[in-house]
Enzyme design. Sequence first.
Site, short mmCIF file in Angstrom:
data_model
loop_
_atom_site.label_atom_id
_atom_site.label_comp_id
_atom_site.label_asym_id
_atom_site.label_seq_id
_atom_site.Cartn_x
_atom_site.Cartn_y
_atom_site.Cartn_z
N HIS A 140 0.87 -1.18 0.00
CA HIS A 140 0.00 0.00 0.00
C HIS A 140 0.91 1.23 0.00
O HIS A 140 2.02 1.17 0.54
CB HIS A 140 -0.84 -0.05 1.28
CG HIS A 140 -1.92 0.97 1.37
ND1 HIS A 140 -1.70 2.28 1.75
CD2 HIS A 140 -3.25 0.88 1.13
CE1 HIS A 140 -2.85 2.94 1.75
NE2 HIS A 140 -3.82 2.11 1.38
N ASP A 166 2.76 -4.72 8.03
CA ASP A 166 1.54 -3.94 7.88
C ASP A 166 0.36 -4.94 7.92
O ASP A 166 0.08 -5.62 6.94
CB ASP A 166 1.58 -3.18 6.54
CG ASP A 166 0.26 -2.54 6.18
OD1 ASP A 166 -0.71 -2.67 6.96
OD2 ASP A 166 0.17 -1.92 5.10
N GLN A 187 -4.85 -5.50 6.73
CA GLN A 187 -5.87 -6.37 6.12
C GLN A 187 -5.79 -7.80 6.66
O GLN A 187 -6.39 -8.71 6.08
CB GLN A 187 -5.70 -6.41 4.58
CG GLN A 187 -5.80 -5.06 3.91
CD GLN A 187 -7.22 -4.49 3.91
OE1 GLN A 187 -8.19 -5.19 4.19
NE2 GLN A 187 -7.35 -3.21 3.60
N LYS A 210 -10.79 -0.81 10.16
CA LYS A 210 -10.88 -1.99 9.28
C LYS A 210 -11.13 -3.26 10.08
O LYS A 210 -11.18 -4.34 9.54
CB LYS A 210 -9.59 -2.14 8.47
CG LYS A 210 -9.23 -0.87 7.74
CD LYS A 210 -8.72 -1.10 6.36
CE LYS A 210 -8.04 0.16 5.87
NZ LYS A 210 -8.31 0.48 4.49
N CYS A 216 -4.75 2.49 -3.80
CA CYS A 216 -3.51 2.96 -3.15
C CYS A 216 -2.35 1.98 -3.30
O CYS A 216 -1.51 1.84 -2.39
CB CYS A 216 -3.73 3.27 -1.67
SG CYS A 216 -4.94 4.54 -1.39
N1 PMP Z 1 -2.04 -0.78 4.48
C1 PMP Z 1 -2.99 -1.50 3.89
C2 PMP Z 1 -2.68 -2.89 3.42
C3 PMP Z 1 -4.27 -0.97 3.73
O1 PMP Z 1 -5.23 -1.68 3.14
C4 PMP Z 1 -4.51 0.35 4.18
C5 PMP Z 1 -5.88 0.99 3.99
N2 PMP Z 1 -6.45 0.77 2.74
C6 PMP Z 1 -3.49 1.04 4.81
C7 PMP Z 1 -2.26 0.44 4.93
C8 PMP Z 1 -3.70 2.43 5.35
O2 PMP Z 1 -4.63 2.38 6.37
P1 PMP Z 1 -5.24 3.74 6.97
O3 PMP Z 1 -5.74 4.53 5.79
O4 PMP Z 1 -6.35 3.28 7.86
O5 PMP Z 1 -4.16 4.42 7.69
#
Ligand code: PMP
Length: 410
Positions: free
Chosen positions: A127, A204, A207, A230, A368
């Site tokens: 991401h 990270d 997910q 999430k 993203c």
């Molecule tokens: N890492 C991953 C794998 C994500 O899916 C996301 C959110 N789509 C993020 C980081 C960032 O999370 P946040 O926008 O809640 O900070």
Amino acid sequence: MKINNHLDITKIRNDFPALNQKIYGKHLVYFDNAATTQKPKIVIDTINKLQSEHNSNVHRGVHYLSDQMTQMYESARKKVQDFLNAQYVHEIIFTKGTTDSINAVAFSFGEAYIKEGDEIIVSEMEHHSNIVPWQIMTKRKDAKLRVIPFDDNGELLLEEYKKLINSKTKLVAIVHVSNSLGTINPVKEIIDIAHKNNIPVLIDGTQAVQHEKIDVQDIDCDFYCFSGHKIYGPTGIGILYGKERWLKEMPPYQSGGDMIDRVTFEKTTFAELPAKFEAGTPNYIGAVGLGIALDYLTNIGLNNIQNYEKELLEYGANKLKEIDGLKIYGMAKNKTCLFSFLLNNIPPYDTGIILDKMSIAVRTGHHCTQPLWDHYKVEGSVRASLAFYNTFEEIDYFCEALKKVQKMFS
Ligand code: PMP
């Protein structure tokens, strides 16, 4: 109708007010869980109650409300410790979310340990929030970013990873579950390889935490990050888990109130963990709300959730295979219930807009992860990401809707 033996999905769905609404006159099919999950009523009610009856700033307060809120805030931290099986409660830092957590490590670890010529390893499926903070930090320090590639199924090439490691490698930062492909990466193996070379690893877990039981001591990661929103909790709250030895050594990321021990104009000494990394008034209501969400999941059982979501994945994958012209991205052997796809030559945005009119919520675009889509030489996809409150009937309806989209464009 397929019935799951372990979970009462009808009852579970009743816990989530947002699911029981109609959009354009039809029942909402919410398949955008990788972007954010809906909240159970107990989380919503708790937040309302805290705002209306218990609101008071944490720490330092001598009065009843402040003391009560401080206890709730610290007990939420303990819940996160138990949820991740962290060794110490002070290894749990409350942040705004994953992005904030990764930025904290990128800045702070960078300040402490990175010098000119050093290297940080990420992967091609990260991401943006696990790319850009490292890019900014490596630029500041004249260091380098190295990238583990993945194959067309969406599986990381571990042999390539091993080749990237050298004496200049200072940290590996890897996504546990890809938000665009659903791939579950073999993090334990990735961490083991890094540790054999004395390199710490940040995972990270944004997910991953809502789909399987995470044990940070078992996988032995050095840092683990996730976002409350999430995992059926509130927005604006997240977690940074860090091993004590790193957090103790690393300098603070932000500074101001709450993170200090003693301030004079000449010098400031910092508070002990976890306060050292929690400058300013924290999102204490979000933290308590997150604790309630974790209680809710723990009561249902992450094993039950994982098993049911596997059934949804198998069912959905088989149904989608029947649709001619639908190309799935992300065919890893080990993946979560997430379908990223393109339908014929129809732009993802158009597919998403038409699905919306049929009351189906999916996400379209690059999610993203632009470098990930560069790998496939496409701009992005349509992404249907399911949660344990979704049903086999919703998958049926979704597949019929996709066939209608195809007809409209044929
Ligand atoms: N890492 C991953 C794998 C994500 O899916 C996301 C959110 N789509 C993020 C980081 C960032 O999370 P946040 O926008 O809640 O900070």
